[in-house]
Design a protein around this motif. Sequence first.
Motif, PDB file in Angstrom:
ATOM      1  N   GLU A 149      22.006  41.816  53.612  1.00 54.77           N
ATOM      2  CA  GLU A 149      22.805  42.874  54.227  1.00 54.77           C
ATOM      3  C   GLU A 149      21.899  44.032  54.669  1.00 54.77           C
ATOM      4  O   GLU A 149      21.053  44.495  53.923  1.00 54.77           O
ATOM      5  CB  GLU A 149      23.835  43.376  53.215  1.00 54.77           C
ATOM      6  N   GLY A 150      22.088  44.454  55.905  1.00 51.55           N
ATOM      7  CA  GLY A 150      21.283  45.527  56.466  1.00 51.55           C
ATOM      8  C   GLY A 150      20.052  45.046  57.206  1.00 51.55           C
ATOM      9  O   GLY A 150      19.391  45.824  57.877  1.00 51.55           O
ATOM     10  N   CYS A 170      24.431  36.234  53.711  1.00 53.15           N
ATOM     11  CA  CYS A 170      24.749  37.523  54.337  1.00 53.15           C
ATOM     12  C   CYS A 170      24.745  38.655  53.317  1.00 53.15           C
ATOM     13  O   CYS A 170      24.316  39.764  53.623  1.00 53.15           O
ATOM     14  CB  CYS A 170      26.095  37.443  55.051  1.00 53.15           C
ATOM     15  N   ASP A 191      23.794  43.794  61.822  1.00 49.55           N
ATOM     16  CA  ASP A 191      23.750  45.094  61.157  1.00 49.55           C
ATOM     17  C   ASP A 191      22.887  46.112  61.895  1.00 49.55           C
ATOM     18  O   ASP A 191      23.120  47.322  61.782  1.00 49.55           O
ATOM     19  CB  ASP A 191      23.220  44.937  59.729  1.00 49.55           C
TER      20      ASP A 191
END
Length: 62
Positions: free
Chosen positions: A46-47, A42, A52
Amino acid sequence: MAFAQQLYNAVFRRTSTLVLTVVVGAVIFERGFNQATEAIFCRLNEGRLWKDIKHKYEVKQD
């Protein structure tokens, strides 16, 4: 030497306690390893994960 003797008497003396110790240790290791690798995954992605970017694609219903 006293620690080794206590370990032997508590765990290795009987097969049933040895098997139980191995099984419990394997379950605990599996849970910890799974959580650690999930956190690393994760963090590296991220993003880019669905959690997300979900808000960009959700359609609000009236």
